[in-house]
Every structure is written in C-alpha cells, then in structure tokens.
Design a protein around this motif. Structure first.
Motif, PDB file in Angstrom:
ATOM      1  N   ALA A 171       2.081   8.727  -6.752  1.00 32.80           N
ATOM      2  CA  ALA A 171       2.048   7.311  -6.387  1.00 32.80           C
ATOM      3  C   ALA A 171       2.269   7.061  -4.905  1.00 32.80           C
ATOM      4  O   ALA A 171       1.972   5.964  -4.421  1.00 32.80           O
ATOM      5  CB  ALA A 171       3.089   6.533  -7.191  1.00 32.80           C
ATOM      6  N   THR A 206      -0.229   4.346 -10.657  1.00 34.87           N
ATOM      7  CA  THR A 206      -0.337   4.521  -9.211  1.00 34.87           C
ATOM      8  C   THR A 206      -1.186   3.410  -8.593  1.00 34.87           C
ATOM      9  O   THR A 206      -1.881   3.626  -7.616  1.00 34.87           O
ATOM     10  CB  THR A 206      -0.988   5.882  -8.866  1.00 34.87           C
ATOM     11  N   ARG A 207      -1.154   2.217  -9.164  1.00 35.55           N
ATOM     12  CA  ARG A 207      -2.055   1.125  -8.753  1.00 35.55           C
ATOM     13  C   ARG A 207      -3.509   1.572  -8.806  1.00 35.55           C
ATOM     14  O   ARG A 207      -4.340   1.129  -8.027  1.00 35.55           O
ATOM     15  CB  ARG A 207      -1.721   0.612  -7.354  1.00 35.55           C
ATOM     16  N   ASP A 466       5.685   3.114 -10.025  1.00 34.32           N
ATOM     17  CA  ASP A 466       5.182   1.747 -10.149  1.00 34.32           C
ATOM     18  C   ASP A 466       6.243   0.766 -10.626  1.00 34.32           C
ATOM     19  O   ASP A 466       6.978   1.042 -11.578  1.00 34.32           O
ATOM     20  CB  ASP A 466       4.012   1.706 -11.131  1.00 34.32           C
ATOM     21  N   ASP A 470       2.871  -3.535  -8.917  1.00 39.05           N
ATOM     22  CA  ASP A 470       1.896  -2.454  -8.970  1.00 39.05           C
ATOM     23  C   ASP A 470       1.112  -2.481 -10.274  1.00 39.05           C
ATOM     24  O   ASP A 470      -0.103  -2.258 -10.303  1.00 39.05           O
ATOM     25  CB  ASP A 470       2.592  -1.101  -8.830  1.00 39.05           C
ATOM     26  N   LYS A 473      -1.219  -5.305 -10.119  1.00 38.01           N
ATOM     27  CA  LYS A 473      -2.058  -5.186  -8.923  1.00 38.01           C
ATOM     28  C   LYS A 473      -2.163  -6.509  -8.166  1.00 38.01           C
ATOM     29  O   LYS A 473      -3.262  -7.003  -7.877  1.00 38.01           O
ATOM     30  CB  LYS A 473      -3.445  -4.652  -9.287  1.00 38.01           C
ATOM     31  N   GLU A 476       2.736  -7.488  -3.097  1.00 35.16           N
ATOM     32  CA  GLU A 476       4.159  -7.244  -3.268  1.00 35.16           C
ATOM     33  C   GLU A 476       4.948  -8.531  -3.091  1.00 35.16           C
ATOM     34  O   GLU A 476       4.716  -9.298  -2.163  1.00 35.16           O
ATOM     35  CB  GLU A 476       4.628  -6.209  -2.250  1.00 35.16           C
ATOM     36  N   ASP A 500       9.679  -5.864  -7.515  1.00 36.51           N
ATOM     37  CA  ASP A 500       8.408  -5.475  -6.899  1.00 36.51           C
ATOM     38  C   ASP A 500       8.459  -4.389  -5.826  1.00 36.51           C
ATOM     39  O   ASP A 500       7.394  -3.892  -5.449  1.00 36.51           O
ATOM     40  CB  ASP A 500       7.749  -6.703  -6.241  1.00 36.51           C
ATOM     41  N   THR A 525       2.315   4.246   0.176  1.00 31.40           N
ATOM     42  CA  THR A 525       1.152   5.134   0.300  1.00 31.40           C
ATOM     43  C   THR A 525       0.984   5.688   1.703  1.00 31.40           C
ATOM     44  O   THR A 525       0.075   6.475   1.944  1.00 31.40           O
ATOM     45  CB  THR A 525      -0.140   4.401  -0.093  1.00 31.40           C
TER      46      THR A 525
END
Length: 553
Positions: A171, A206-207, A466, A470, A473, A476, A500, A525
């Motif tokens: 993730a 992992t979105r 997550d 996430d 989607k 944040e 979040d 990320t």
C-alpha cells in the motif's frame, strides 16, 4: 535520560474478508515478481552480507536483545534453507566509534534459523545509550543504537516512545518509520501488531494500486513463506533505519499469522487446502521469533512485562493465541463468560501485574481496541464503507466481535478489577483499527459520562494499511469530517477519531501526565513524504480521562 529534541516537522483488524477484498490493479505484475527480489543482490565476491539490517529490542535495566540476519552467499535468501553455517560476532560499545567496548561475543548462524541471529546482552548499565554491530568473515554490519531501561527503583523524569501498527507493504512506503528514526529522542518504539501481512499480491486494500511488490507473491502459509515475507519487510530502508535508531517492543496481532486468527483457526485459513492450522500457526510464530528482536517470557507467545523505573511498567498482551473463536454480530455469546479473548492465565497475569504495580503509570500494549464502539446510529452511506473496513454486515450492528467488544466478560473483569482495587493511571496503547482515537474506557458505556472511566486508551492509525477514505477512494479527510462527529455522538467516551489518515504516534510520559502526539503522513505512496503533527491528547495523573492539549511535547 538523554536530552529531548523537538521533531522536524493521526475497526477489527481491518483487513477485508477473503471474498470481499479490494483487488489491486497491478496484481498481475506483482505476481510475476521473482522471489529473489526479497533482498538486494550480493556483491560478486560472495562475502557475507547484512542485507536485512540490525535491530535491538525488549530493553532491560541491565540488558538489550540484539538481532541481525547474515546472508552467507547470494543463494541463501530468506526461506531458501541454503547456505553453510557462518560465525557471527557482535560488539557493544558506549560510543559510535567503538573505542569503548563493553561486550563481545559470537554465535553460529545456520539455515535452521534462516541465518538469523539473536544476542541477549546482559551486564549493561541502566538508562544508557549503547552502540552495537555484528561481523562475519571480516564484514561488519551497520551500527545501531540501543538504550537500556532505567533501573527498577530509579526516579525517571520522562519517557518517550514511538507508537505504530499496521504496515501493508503493497500500500505504500514506510515513511512513518523514517520520521520516527530521525527524531533521535526515543527510549524505544512500540509496534502493536500487523508488522507484516499474510495476503497474496493484489488481494489487500491499496486504493486499487500496488505501490510495490510482495514477496512471495502468493499467500503465505508455510515456514519458508513467512520467512520470505519477513525478509522482504526487513529490506525496507526506513524500517531498517528505525530498528537501528532505537529498541523495539513488539507484539503480534492477526496478520503476522492470518486475518482474524483465534486459538483454533482464522477467517483467512482454509483447513486442508492451506494445511493444518496448527502447522501454519507454528510456522508463522517460528518465523516471527526468528526475525523479530522479541524476548518471549512465555514460550510461543508475546505477552510479557517490561519496567521503566518508577515511572511506568508496560504489560504486553497476546490477544490471538488463546482467544475463543469470534461470534457473529447480534449473538448473545459475546457475553458468555466461558469465551475469552486473553485466556485465563494471561488475564490473571494482567490483573496481578496491574494490582501489584508500584509505578506511576501502568501501560498496556493492546493489539485490538478495548473501548466500546457502537456504530448503530451511523447513516447508511457511511455505514457501508465502515462496515466493510470492520468486516461487519452492511446492515450495521453495534459491535465488532474481533475486538474486546466480542469478549465482554473479559473486559468487564479487567475494568471491575481496576475499579475495585483503585488502580489508577492505566493507559491502553492500541493499533489494529487503521484509525487514530483518543478514548476514555468507561465502566458502563451505555450511561457514560455518568458512569466512571476506569482507564484511558490511545489508538494509533496505520503506517500504510487502508483506512476509510482509501476504501471509498475519496480525498483524505472527506469521510472523517462526516463520520467522526457521528461516531462520537454514539460513543460519548470517544474524545476524537480520525478515520482517514496514515501516520504514527509519539507517547511522552511524566509523573504528571501521559500524552500522545499524533502525526500524519502527506502521501503514503511517496517514499520521501513529509509528516506533520495532527493532534495531541493527554491523561493527567489520577483522572482516568482524556483531554485535548494543543501542542506536541
């Protein structure tokens, strides 16, 4: 104590159910990743190498546990079973230049222990910084800093711990570890579980995008698999940096073995098709103790107690090895006194330790949330993603049975014990839920705040795994802005919840208060992402209640 520097500058194990997991878009590429990617290539000279870093853990007033793994030849990758025996020596000094050496020794690293090495060093001075390194065939490992605990009877002005949980490799990057490592002011750091995850590549939230590839690519079930996964994690430079900067105090939760594990199985285990549960659990635990600088006080478990002078002791729980199987929501069996989260022996040990403690603070390292959590009043549009993260039916019911909510008799017994014996200043430190919380722990949540608070609880969010925004989607903070007020309205003992963000905590303790500073990452990320202070909460001595404070320590 060393001087303190200001830092640079917040749900049941929320792994989704096996058949409802979020699929990562890059799964195909991940599945093709070679197992050899679990570690960097050795130099052509084929000399031993320390590719997985060094670590220390479980500090005592007179000792520290040191760890490393040596790779004797390129083929001796984690879990391979290859590579000859190799002599590994260690050196401990009072200075980074290793001019004042206080301890040396050696042992043999073998394939039987996956070429991991532990050295339990004793005879050291309390509350002292030491430097250590390993050597094999003339090759030195990087140097690391360890710190011993204060003497048991020492008057300690303050303690400072990093606090983390829930790190999903795919993730994102482990920047939270890097930000803790560069502080330079930690006595130790606590890992409250889900240090690794067992899922196959692409089968964990992992979105929708895997940032980096697991090894092995399949779900881990065997001893070799668990060793490979631990080895993959230990190649992360930020994790290596934190292990080299301060001793870790770690417990496991479920994902070190399998999602929603209990004493006789797990949600993410199919008996027969994935071997026997006994064999899988034994393999996972063996790999964990090989790869982690953990000193088990009871064989095969992570429950134990550490003391830090007269200021605090830390009771560390194992809430997976002895628990009864989780029951369904709405099932009255959650109140069954014959069901247990802790097991009888561990619960008696915890109660005895809390009662006999003569320290100012009693800290409890706790892998799943002890505070009650009701979600029945949430709106339908928020309930659906929240239920997904919790692993709950989307119709929505009031409890999460993987947490203490599913084992209410154990919780009542602990809280009644605290009240009956006038045990004050108990602080539960918790991970698992991929959210940050600051809670009172009420004796009776239904009548709170009219009923008493028996303890307080600080819950840290995930390093990368997550959380709510996430899963749905959205940007944040979007979900938290809506869900947090509703969660607090249904749970009046909850002072704050952030659903979040990813990050870590820093717990600072003095005789007057225990304060948790919550830090959040800008973007999990990105390896170089920044961290910023989010909020702080404290519990003042004698109050058993949380209050907000407006500056980090």
């Amino acid at each position: 104590m060393t001087s303190r520097n200001r830092p640079d500058t917040g749900l049941n194990s929320p792994a989704p159910r096996r058949r409802t997991v979020v699929k990562a878009a890059a799964a195909g590429a991940v599945l093709a990743a070679p197992l050899a990617g679990a570690l960097p290539a050795l130099a052509a000279t084929e000399t031993p190498a320390f590719l997985h870093g060094i670590a220390s853990g479980d500090p005592l007033p007179d000792g520290i546990l040191l760890w490393t793994r040596v790779t004797p030849i390129a083929e001796a990758t984690p879990g391979s079973g290859l590579g000859a025996d190799v002599t590994v020596s260690w050196t401990v000094a009072t200075d980074k230049a290793f001019t004042h050496i206080v301890a040396t020794g050696s042992t043999t690293a073998t394939a039987a222990s996956d070429h991991t090495v532990k050295a339990d060093i004793r005879g050291l001075a309390p509350a002292t910084d030491y430097w250590f390194r390993f050597s094999a065939s003339g090759v030195d490992s990087p140097a690391g800093r360890a710190r011993t605990a204060p003497a048991a009877d020492a008057a300690v002005a303050n303690l400072r711990f990093g606090v983390v949980s829930c790190a999903n490799w795919e993730a994102g990057y482990f920047a939270a570890y890097r930000h803790l490592a560069v502080r330079g002011d930690l006595d130790a750091w606590l890992h409250l579980g889900d240090y690794i995850y067992e899922y196959p590549a692409g089968e964990y939230g992992t979105r929708g995008t895997s940032v980096r590839a697991h090894a092995p690519a399949h779900e881990i079930t065997t001893l070799a698999d668990y060793r490979i996964r631990h080895g993959r994690y230990k190649t992360d430079p930020d994790l290596q940096a934190l292990h080299a900067a301060a001793p870790v105090v770690a417990i496991w939760d479920d994902h070190e073995i399998a999602n929603d594990s209990w004493s006789g199985g797990a949600e993410n285990h199919t008996e027969g098709a994935e071997g026997t549960w006994a064999a899988r659990q034994a393999a996972a635990k063996q790999a964990y103790f090989e790869w982690m600088p953990v000193r088990p006080a009871v064989a095969g478990t992570t429950y134990r107690r550490l003391r830090f002078g007269k200021l605090a002791d830390l009771s560390l729980l194992d809430l997976r090895s002895f628990r009864s199987q989780q029951v369904g929501l709405g099932n009255g069996d959650v109140d069954d006194p014959d069901r247990t989260l802790t097991g009888r022996a561990q619960l008696d040990w915890l109660k005895a330790g809390l009662k006999s403690s003569d320290t100012t603070w009693r800290l409890v390292g706790n892998s799943v949330m002890i505070s009650p959590f009701a979600i029945g009043s949430l709106s339908a549009e928020l309930l659906k993603p929240l239920a997904k993260l919790l692993g709950l039916p989307q119709e929505g019911l009031a409890i999460n049975t993987d947490q203490w909510d599913g084992y209410t008799d154990d919780r009542r017994e602990v809280l009644a014990h605290l009240r009956a014996n006038a045990i004050r200043n108990t602080v539960f430190l918790t991970g698992d839920i991929h959210m940050a919380w600051a809670n009172d722990v009420p004796v009776n949540a239904g009548t709170y705040p009219l009923s008493a608070s028996a303890a307080t609880e600080f819950v840290v969010t995930s390093v990368t795994s997550d959380n709510l925004d996430d899963l749905v989607k959205v940007p944040e903070g979007t979900v938290s802005a809506l869900a947090s007020p509703l969660i607090r309205a249904a749970n009046r003992h909850v002072h704050w919840v952030d659903t979040d963000r990813h990050g870590y905590g820093v717990l600072d303790i003095t005789a007057e208060r225990a304060q948790m500073d919550y830090y959040v990452l800008a973007d999990r990320t990105k390896a170089d992402t920044r961290a910023s202070w989010s909020r702080s909460y404290r519990t003042r001595s004698g109050t058993q209640k949380v209050e907000r404070t407006y500056d980090p320590v």
